[in-house]
Design an enzyme around this catalytic site. Structure first.
Site, mmCIF file in Angstrom:
data_model
loop_
_atom_site.group_PDB
_atom_site.id
_atom_site.type_symbol
_atom_site.label_atom_id
_atom_site.label_comp_id
_atom_site.label_asym_id
_atom_site.label_seq_id
_atom_site.Cartn_x
_atom_site.Cartn_y
_atom_site.Cartn_z
ATOM 1 N N GLY A 44 -44.873 -29.271 27.457
ATOM 2 C CA GLY A 44 -45.209 -30.633 27.843
ATOM 3 C C GLY A 44 -44.316 -31.060 28.982
ATOM 4 C CD GLN A 49 -39.716 -33.939 31.352
ATOM 5 O OE1 GLN A 49 -40.836 -33.974 30.846
ATOM 6 N NE2 GLN A 49 -38.789 -33.062 31.006
ATOM 7 C CB CYS A 86 -35.683 -32.087 26.983
ATOM 8 S SG CYS A 86 -36.368 -33.105 28.291
ATOM 9 C CG LEU A 87 -38.867 -28.061 30.597
ATOM 10 C CD1 LEU A 87 -40.169 -28.077 31.386
ATOM 11 C CD2 LEU A 87 -38.317 -26.647 30.485
ATOM 12 C CG HIS A 128 -40.040 -34.519 23.984
ATOM 13 N ND1 HIS A 128 -38.809 -34.141 23.504
ATOM 14 C CD2 HIS A 128 -39.996 -34.323 25.327
ATOM 15 C CE1 HIS A 128 -38.048 -33.741 24.528
ATOM 16 N NE2 HIS A 128 -38.757 -33.845 25.643
ATOM 17 C CD GLU A 129 -43.109 -33.909 27.488
ATOM 18 O OE1 GLU A 129 -42.604 -34.529 28.450
ATOM 19 O OE2 GLU A 129 -42.622 -32.849 27.059
ATOM 20 C CG HIS A 132 -39.562 -37.558 29.205
ATOM 21 N ND1 HIS A 132 -38.278 -37.501 29.695
ATOM 22 C CD2 HIS A 132 -39.746 -36.408 28.512
ATOM 23 C CE1 HIS A 132 -37.706 -36.371 29.315
ATOM 24 N NE2 HIS A 132 -38.570 -35.691 28.587
#
Length: 165
Positions: A44, A49, A86-87, A128-129, A132
């Site tokens: 995701g 991001q 997380c990236l 999660h996304e 953001h």
């Protein structure tokens, strides 16, 4: 290719703006987001991001999809704790409590409206996304003592973020 923004980049803490119209620019951002997500082995990705403060999520839980202006309209009271990463916060993995089920209303790339139910792993990705888009990172949801325990690692990521800007 757009690059992943790391913890410490101000774009990650801003509330993203609604997409007013789905045009070539938005479609290009979505295409770029999928490329970055797959290149980084993610499941995701939210537009902030990659430095774009718009309410766009892409995910692939076995079914790739883009969500424009997503809105979580239902969260189950049943919660599940599982490990997340997380990236934008690389090499950090912590247990986070999330709702087991969510229902999300969103538009796809063609502008069609959807209301979709997500359960377990897919619900975790969406939540999660979605966070953001409101400037929330998963590390904000872990207990203070865990955050304190990983403080040095987090500070190292912030230093890397500053060097990349």
């Amino acid at each position: 290719m757009r690059r992943i923004r790391l913890l410490g980049d101000p774009v990650l803490r801003k509330k993203a703006k609604e997409v007013s119209q789905i045009d070539e620019n938005v479609l290009s951002i979505i295409k770029d987001m999928f490329e970055v997500m797959y290149a980084e082995d993610g499941v995701g990705l939210a537009a902030p991001q990659v430095g774009v403060s718009l309410r766009i999520i892409v995910m692939d839980d076995g079914k790739p999809r883009a969500m424009i202006n997503p809105k979580i309209v239902y969260k189950s009271e049943e919660k599940v704790v599982a490990e997340e990463g997380c990236l934008s916060v690389p090499e950090i993995f912590e247990n986070v409590e999330r709702s087991k089920e969510v229902i999300v209303r969103y538009k796809d790339e063609s502008g069609a409206e959807h209301e979709e139910k997500f359960v377990d792993y897919s619900a975790r990705i969406v939540q999660h996304e979605y966070d953001h888009l409101d400037g929330i990172l998963f590390i904000d949801l872990i207990p203070p003592e865990r955050r304190a325990a990983i403080r040095e690692k987090l500070l190292d990521i912030v230093k890397r973020s500053v060097q990349l800007r």
